[in-house]
Design a protein around this motif. Structure first.
Motif, PDB file in Angstrom:
ATOM      1  N   LYS A 228      -7.989  33.705  66.679  1.00 24.96           N
ATOM      2  CA  LYS A 228      -7.179  34.985  66.008  1.00 24.96           C
ATOM      3  C   LYS A 228      -5.852  35.191  66.888  1.00 24.96           C
ATOM      4  CE  LYS A 228      -7.644  39.262  63.700  1.00 24.96           C
ATOM      5  NZ  LYS A 228      -8.664  40.335  63.204  1.00 24.96           N
ATOM      6  N   ASN A 229      -6.278  35.351  68.281  1.00 25.57           N
ATOM      7  CA  ASN A 229      -4.986  35.459  69.022  1.00 25.57           C
ATOM      8  C   ASN A 229      -3.892  34.623  68.956  1.00 25.57           C
ATOM      9  OD1 ASN A 229      -6.397  38.060  69.861  1.00 25.57           O
ATOM     10  ND2 ASN A 229      -7.172  36.876  71.730  1.00 25.57           N
ATOM     11  N   PHE A 230      -4.173  33.335  68.807  1.00 19.92           N
ATOM     12  CA  PHE A 230      -2.971  32.510  68.692  1.00 19.92           C
ATOM     13  C   PHE A 230      -2.423  32.649  67.438  1.00 19.92           C
ATOM     14  CE2 PHE A 230      -1.538  28.425  66.911  1.00 19.92           C
ATOM     15  CZ  PHE A 230      -0.677  28.093  67.792  1.00 19.92           C
ATOM     16  N   ILE A 231      -2.807  32.783  66.315  1.00 20.60           N
ATOM     17  CA  ILE A 231      -2.401  32.995  64.857  1.00 20.60           C
ATOM     18  C   ILE A 231      -1.635  34.414  64.949  1.00 20.60           C
ATOM     19  CG2 ILE A 231      -2.777  33.655  62.498  1.00 20.60           C
ATOM     20  CD1 ILE A 231      -3.049  30.725  62.974  1.00 20.60           C
ATOM     21  N   ILE A 232      -2.116  35.316  65.493  1.00 23.56           N
ATOM     22  CA  ILE A 232      -1.471  36.557  65.621  1.00 23.56           C
ATOM     23  C   ILE A 232      -0.074  36.278  66.491  1.00 23.56           C
ATOM     24  CG2 ILE A 232      -1.257  39.143  66.672  1.00 23.56           C
ATOM     25  CD1 ILE A 232      -4.232  39.062  66.015  1.00 23.56           C
ATOM     26  N   SER A 233      -0.114  35.951  67.651  1.00 25.20           N
ATOM     27  CA  SER A 233       1.024  35.425  68.368  1.00 25.20           C
ATOM     28  C   SER A 233       2.182  34.565  67.462  1.00 25.20           C
ATOM     29  CB  SER A 233       0.716  34.558  69.692  1.00 25.20           C
ATOM     30  OG  SER A 233       1.816  34.194  70.361  1.00 25.20           O
ATOM     31  N   PHE A 234       1.614  33.328  66.672  1.00 28.01           N
ATOM     32  CA  PHE A 234       2.226  32.614  65.919  1.00 28.01           C
ATOM     33  C   PHE A 234       2.962  33.469  64.800  1.00 28.01           C
ATOM     34  CE2 PHE A 234       3.065  29.756  62.414  1.00 28.01           C
ATOM     35  CZ  PHE A 234       3.795  28.571  62.967  1.00 28.01           C
ATOM     36  N   HIS A 235       2.342  34.341  64.297  1.00 29.01           N
ATOM     37  CA  HIS A 235       2.763  35.071  63.290  1.00 29.01           C
ATOM     38  C   HIS A 235       3.857  35.797  63.790  1.00 29.01           C
ATOM     39  CE1 HIS A 235       2.318  37.449  59.400  1.00 29.01           C
ATOM     40  NE2 HIS A 235       2.435  38.729  60.374  1.00 29.01           N
ATOM     41  N   ASP A 236       3.772  36.380  64.842  1.00 24.75           N
ATOM     42  CA  ASP A 236       4.877  37.310  65.228  1.00 24.75           C
ATOM     43  C   ASP A 236       6.216  36.487  65.559  1.00 24.75           C
ATOM     44  OD1 ASP A 236       3.338  39.721  65.165  1.00 24.75           O
ATOM     45  OD2 ASP A 236       2.870  39.685  67.377  1.00 24.75           O
ATOM     46  N   HIS A 237       6.060  35.301  66.235  1.00 25.14           N
ATOM     47  CA  HIS A 237       7.206  34.424  66.362  1.00 25.14           C
ATOM     48  C   HIS A 237       7.946  33.850  65.161  1.00 25.14           C
ATOM     49  CE1 HIS A 237       9.544  31.385  68.261  1.00 25.14           C
ATOM     50  NE2 HIS A 237       9.011  30.543  67.689  1.00 25.14           N
ATOM     51  N   LYS A 238       6.736  33.755  64.209  1.00 27.99           N
ATOM     52  CA  LYS A 238       7.418  33.250  62.808  1.00 27.99           C
ATOM     53  C   LYS A 238       8.168  34.334  62.230  1.00 27.99           C
ATOM     54  CE  LYS A 238       6.114  30.476  58.815  1.00 27.99           C
ATOM     55  NZ  LYS A 238       5.072  29.893  58.332  1.00 27.99           N
ATOM     56  N   LYS A 239       7.836  35.744  62.308  1.00 28.25           N
ATOM     57  CA  LYS A 239       8.355  36.750  61.655  1.00 28.25           C
ATOM     58  C   LYS A 239       9.883  37.078  62.361  1.00 28.25           C
ATOM     59  CE  LYS A 239       6.046  40.298  61.868  1.00 28.25           C
ATOM     60  NZ  LYS A 239       5.253  41.550  61.816  1.00 28.25           N
ATOM     61  N   PHE A 240       9.878  36.734  63.553  1.00 23.46           N
ATOM     62  CA  PHE A 240      10.972  37.101  64.410  1.00 23.46           C
ATOM     63  C   PHE A 240      12.185  35.787  63.936  1.00 23.46           C
ATOM     64  CE2 PHE A 240      13.436  35.585  68.189  1.00 23.46           C
ATOM     65  CZ  PHE A 240      14.407  36.693  68.429  1.00 23.46           C
ATOM     66  N   GLU A 241      11.606  34.783  63.740  1.00 21.75           N
ATOM     67  CA  GLU A 241      12.502  33.500  63.456  1.00 21.75           C
ATOM     68  C   GLU A 241      13.173  33.746  61.931  1.00 21.75           C
ATOM     69  OE1 GLU A 241      13.728  30.808  65.240  1.00 21.75           O
ATOM     70  OE2 GLU A 241      12.759  32.040  66.821  1.00 21.75           O
ATOM     71  N   ILE A 242      12.424  34.331  61.191  1.00 19.20           N
ATOM     72  CA  ILE A 242      12.726  34.703  59.800  1.00 19.20           C
ATOM     73  C   ILE A 242      13.528  35.822  59.989  1.00 19.20           C
ATOM     74  CG2 ILE A 242      11.698  35.655  57.652  1.00 19.20           C
ATOM     75  CD1 ILE A 242       9.313  33.893  57.931  1.00 19.20           C
ATOM     76  N   SER A 243      13.400  36.624  60.664  1.00 17.95           N
ATOM     77  CA  SER A 243      14.476  37.834  60.753  1.00 17.95           C
ATOM     78  C   SER A 243      15.848  37.370  61.301  1.00 17.95           C
ATOM     79  CB  SER A 243      13.862  39.077  61.613  1.00 17.95           C
ATOM     80  OG  SER A 243      13.955  38.661  62.894  1.00 17.95           O
ATOM     81  N   ARG A 244      16.049  36.352  62.174  1.00 16.70           N
ATOM     82  CA  ARG A 244      17.220  35.763  62.445  1.00 16.70           C
ATOM     83  C   ARG A 244      17.945  34.894  61.401  1.00 16.70           C
ATOM     84  NH1 ARG A 244      16.419  33.119  67.521  1.00 16.70           N
ATOM     85  NH2 ARG A 244      18.462  33.124  67.809  1.00 16.70           N
ATOM     86  N   ASP A 245      17.246  34.603  60.245  1.00 20.93           N
ATOM     87  CA  ASP A 245      17.820  33.592  59.416  1.00 20.93           C
ATOM     88  C   ASP A 245      18.243  34.350  57.811  1.00 20.93           C
ATOM     89  OD1 ASP A 245      18.100  31.611  57.181  1.00 20.93           O
ATOM     90  OD2 ASP A 245      16.429  30.500  57.893  1.00 20.93           O
ATOM     91  N   PRO A 246      19.477  34.504  57.595  1.00 23.35           N
ATOM     92  CA  PRO A 246      19.935  35.331  56.605  1.00 23.35           C
ATOM     93  C   PRO A 246      19.605  34.811  55.390  1.00 23.35           C
ATOM     94  CG  PRO A 246      21.749  34.345  57.973  1.00 23.35           C
ATOM     95  CD  PRO A 246      20.643  33.727  58.457  1.00 23.35           C
ATOM     96  N   ALA A 247      19.171  33.487  55.117  1.00 21.02           N
ATOM     97  CA  ALA A 247      18.705  32.958  53.878  1.00 21.02           C
ATOM     98  C   ALA A 247      17.235  33.543  53.728  1.00 21.02           C
ATOM     99  CB  ALA A 247      18.849  31.501  53.847  1.00 21.02           C
ATOM    100  N   LEU A 248      16.482  33.872  54.678  1.00 23.63           N
ATOM    101  CA  LEU A 248      15.077  34.335  54.592  1.00 23.63           C
ATOM    102  C   LEU A 248      14.467  35.699  54.826  1.00 23.63           C
ATOM    103  CD1 LEU A 248      13.412  31.134  56.171  1.00 23.63           C
ATOM    104  CD2 LEU A 248      13.452  31.742  53.872  1.00 23.63           C
ATOM    105  N   ARG A 249      15.442  36.483  55.614  1.00 23.23           N
ATOM    106  CA  ARG A 249      14.965  37.794  56.202  1.00 23.23           C
ATOM    107  C   ARG A 249      14.489  38.796  55.508  1.00 23.23           C
ATOM    108  NH1 ARG A 249      21.178  39.490  58.073  1.00 23.23           N
ATOM    109  NH2 ARG A 249      20.706  37.729  59.350  1.00 23.23           N
ATOM    110  N   ASP A 250      14.554  38.810  54.120  1.00 26.73           N
ATOM    111  CA  ASP A 250      13.940  39.678  53.283  1.00 26.73           C
ATOM    112  C   ASP A 250      12.522  39.809  53.137  1.00 26.73           C
ATOM    113  OD1 ASP A 250      16.322  40.864  52.712  1.00 26.73           O
ATOM    114  OD2 ASP A 250      16.823  39.327  51.375  1.00 26.73           O
TER     115      ASP A 250
END
Length: 129
Positions: A27-49
């Protein structure tokens, strides 16, 4: 764009740290991965919503689930996405449900709920733990 485009994509990413791959349902790996993926999405104008995000246990696996729901005023299109990721032996696996539609209707209203329903039916053999 036709009236609508629905797409379901499965992507196997065989690149994961060998230490993490020893614990594919960590679960800790998935949480870390999840946080990283949210960060990457927030930087992409096509996805950030991002409409919502969660970690959910489905069967014996934890999934990172991110929902993107937006209306693009430039193209006058509704875009809905459910992006789910879990771990398998020595890697991650993504299940991406996507909808592009010109008009809002019952399909756009229920797309995310239906994608979640189908995601919850996915079973991965234990040999891929």
């Amino acid at each position: 764009l036709n009236d609508s485009i629905e797409q379901f994509t499965i992507v196997h990413n065989p690149y994961i740290d060998p230490i993490d791959s020893a614990y594919p349902n960590n679960k800790n790996f998935i949480i870390s991965f999840h946080d990283h993926k949210k960060f990457e999405i927030s930087r992409d104008p096509a996805l950030r919503d991002i409409k919502s995000d969660t970690i959910e246990k489905i069967g014996d696996r934890y999934f990172s689930i991110i929902v993107i729901d937006k209306f693009d005023t430039a193209t006058a299109e509704y875009s809905k996405k459910l992006l789910a990721t879990s771990t398998i032996t020595r890697g991650t696996i993504d299940f991406n449900f996507e909808l592009l539609k010109k008009k809002e209707d019952s399909l756009t209203d229920h797309f995310i709920d239906e994608a979640k329903f189908y995601l919850r039916t996915i079973r991965i053999d234990n040999s891929n733990k």
